[in-house]
Design a protein around this motif. Structure first.
Motif, short mmCIF file in Angstrom:
data_model
loop_
_atom_site.label_atom_id
_atom_site.label_comp_id
_atom_site.label_asym_id
_atom_site.label_seq_id
_atom_site.Cartn_x
_atom_site.Cartn_y
_atom_site.Cartn_z
N PHE A 1 0.83 -1.20 0.00
CA PHE A 1 0.00 0.00 0.00
C PHE A 1 0.86 1.25 0.00
N HIS A 2 2.15 1.06 0.31
CA HIS A 2 3.01 2.22 0.49
C HIS A 2 4.00 2.34 -0.66
N ASP A 3 4.95 3.21 -0.49
CA ASP A 3 5.92 3.52 -1.53
C ASP A 3 6.65 2.27 -2.04
N VAL A 4 6.16 1.75 -3.14
CA VAL A 4 6.68 0.48 -3.65
C VAL A 4 8.14 0.59 -4.08
N GLU A 5 8.52 1.76 -4.63
CA GLU A 5 9.92 1.92 -5.05
C GLU A 5 10.86 1.82 -3.86
N ASP A 6 10.45 2.45 -2.76
CA ASP A 6 11.25 2.41 -1.54
C ASP A 6 11.38 0.97 -1.04
N ILE A 7 10.28 0.24 -1.11
CA ILE A 7 10.27 -1.14 -0.64
C ILE A 7 11.16 -2.03 -1.51
N LEU A 8 11.07 -1.83 -2.81
CA LEU A 8 11.91 -2.59 -3.73
C LEU A 8 13.40 -2.32 -3.46
N GLY A 9 13.71 -1.05 -3.21
CA GLY A 9 15.09 -0.68 -2.92
C GLY A 9 15.61 -1.38 -1.68
N LYS A 10 14.79 -1.37 -0.63
CA LYS A 10 15.20 -2.02 0.62
C LYS A 10 15.35 -3.52 0.45
N MET A 11 14.40 -4.10 -0.25
CA MET A 11 14.48 -5.55 -0.45
C MET A 11 15.75 -5.90 -1.22
N GLY A 12 16.08 -5.08 -2.19
CA GLY A 12 17.29 -5.31 -2.98
C GLY A 12 18.54 -5.27 -2.11
N ARG A 13 18.60 -4.29 -1.21
CA ARG A 13 19.78 -4.17 -0.34
C ARG A 13 19.91 -5.36 0.60
N LEU A 14 18.77 -5.79 1.15
CA LEU A 14 18.80 -6.92 2.09
C LEU A 14 19.13 -8.22 1.36
N ARG A 15 18.59 -8.32 0.17
CA ARG A 15 18.83 -9.51 -0.64
C ARG A 15 20.32 -9.62 -0.98
N ALA A 16 20.94 -8.47 -1.28
CA ALA A 16 22.37 -8.45 -1.58
C ALA A 16 23.17 -8.95 -0.37
N ARG A 17 22.62 -8.74 0.79
CA ARG A 17 23.25 -9.16 2.05
C ARG A 17 23.02 -10.66 2.31
N GLY A 18 22.07 -11.25 1.55
CA GLY A 18 21.81 -12.69 1.68
C GLY A 18 20.44 -13.07 2.21
#
Ligand code: C2E
Ligand code: MG
Ligand code: MG
Ligand code: MG
Length: 278
Positions: free
Chosen positions: A157-174
């Motif tokens: 429901f919220h800022d999807v771009e922001d969420i995608l960015g965060k998920m990407g960073r965490l995913r890069a961390r494993g």
């Protein structure tokens, strides 16, 4: 319009409503204290493969209230979200789970197991969330590849771009991602394609009447097909009977969670039940 306002005013002075508001603020104050007094517990529920072998566990929080006894998460998580207490609470859950991963890492019987934690939308959206995760991973030394975050569609429901960015960073961390309670929210299928997910969890409300309700059966079959073609793993939640387990296996499901395999339990009891102790 005046009528609508009038109705709201009446509701505000409704004694039942007043009592509920009072009850809420008492519980919120108790939770704030409880966090500092070590009253939270994590229970672990096994996630198993088609042969019933444990793959990992979902960590589920409980609150040992000094007078009310064990309070289930649905009675205090929404309150924690509204009050902002979800941040320290979520941080506590993450730290506990990471400490458990480190303990599991030391024994051959448990080294391969994953832990999934639930991360609420409010927690995930917080600007400090990534830093908090980094801090816990750093201080505990947990292997992020063993860690999965269960998110719900409400996040979208919220800022999807922001969420995608965060998920990407965490995913890069494993860290891996799972979409919890799949099918109960309002997400569009296009998000499924865009979100860097590893896993969908079929909500237990679809599993419950799987064998008797053709609509539920259709939803489950469709979800399994969709996930398969998108390359996502599926966990069926709320599996309570052999019949449900069989149906799900026959339709390609590979991971399962439910009372049939084990209820959420304190870590030692779960390990004993799953034959993980030497
Ligand atoms: P969830 O993440 O969908 O967790 C699954 C819920 O289904 C758990 O309820 C679990 O005990 C229950 N369950 C598992 N197998 C079965 C089954 O075979 N039959 C039935 N009837 N139920 C089953 P629980 O522990 O009461 O948790 C409820 C919800 O509270 C969770 O739903 C999750 O949304 C939330 N929650 C729990 N722990 C946390 C946490 O640490 N942080 C956050 N943000 N939310 C949490
Ligand atoms: Mg969950
Ligand atoms: Mg769920
Ligand atoms: Mg749920």
């Amino acid at each position: 319009q005046a009528k609508a306002a009038g109705r709201n005013t009446v509701r505000f002075f409704d004694p039942e409503m007043q009592a509920r508001l009072r009850e809420r603020s008492v519980l919120e104050a108790d939770l704030r204290l409880g966090l500092g007094r070590d009253e939270l517990r994590l229970h672990y529920q096994p996630v198993v493969d088609a042969g019933g072998r444990i793959l990992g566990a979902e960590a589920l929080v409980r609150w040992m209230h000094p007078t009310r006894g064990l309070v289930p998460p649905l009675a205090f998580i929404p309150l924690a979200e509204e009050s902002g207490l979800i941040l320290p609470l979520g941080q506590w859950v993450l730290r506990q789970a990471c400490q458990q991963l480190v303990l599991w890492d030391r024994r051959a019987a448990t080294r391969h197991l994953n832990i999934a934690i639930n991360v609420s939308a409010r927690q995930f959206r917080h600007p400090d969330f990534i830093d908090q995760v980094e801090e816990v991973l750093g201080t505990t030394g947990a292997n992020a590849r063993r860690l999965k975050f269960e998110l719900t569609e409400s996040l979208l429901f919220h800022d999807v771009e922001d969420i995608l960015g965060k998920m990407g960073r965490l995913r890069a961390r494993g860290v891996g991602f799972s979409l919890d309670d799949f099918g109960t929210g309002y997400s569009s299928l296009s998000y499924l394609k865009r979100l860097p997910l590893d896993q969908l969890k079929i909500d237990q409300s679809f599993v419950r009447d799987l064998l008797t309700d053709p609509n539920d059966a259709a939803i489950v079959r469709t979800t399994l097909g969709l996930a398969l073609s998108l390359g996502l793993e599926v966990v069926a939640e709320g599996v309570e009977t052999e019949g449900q387990f069989d149906f799900l296996r026959r339709h390609g499901c590979r991971s399962f969670q439910g009372y049939l395999f084990g209820r959420p339990l304190p870590i030692g009891e779960m390990e004993q039940q799953q034959g993980l102790l030497d």
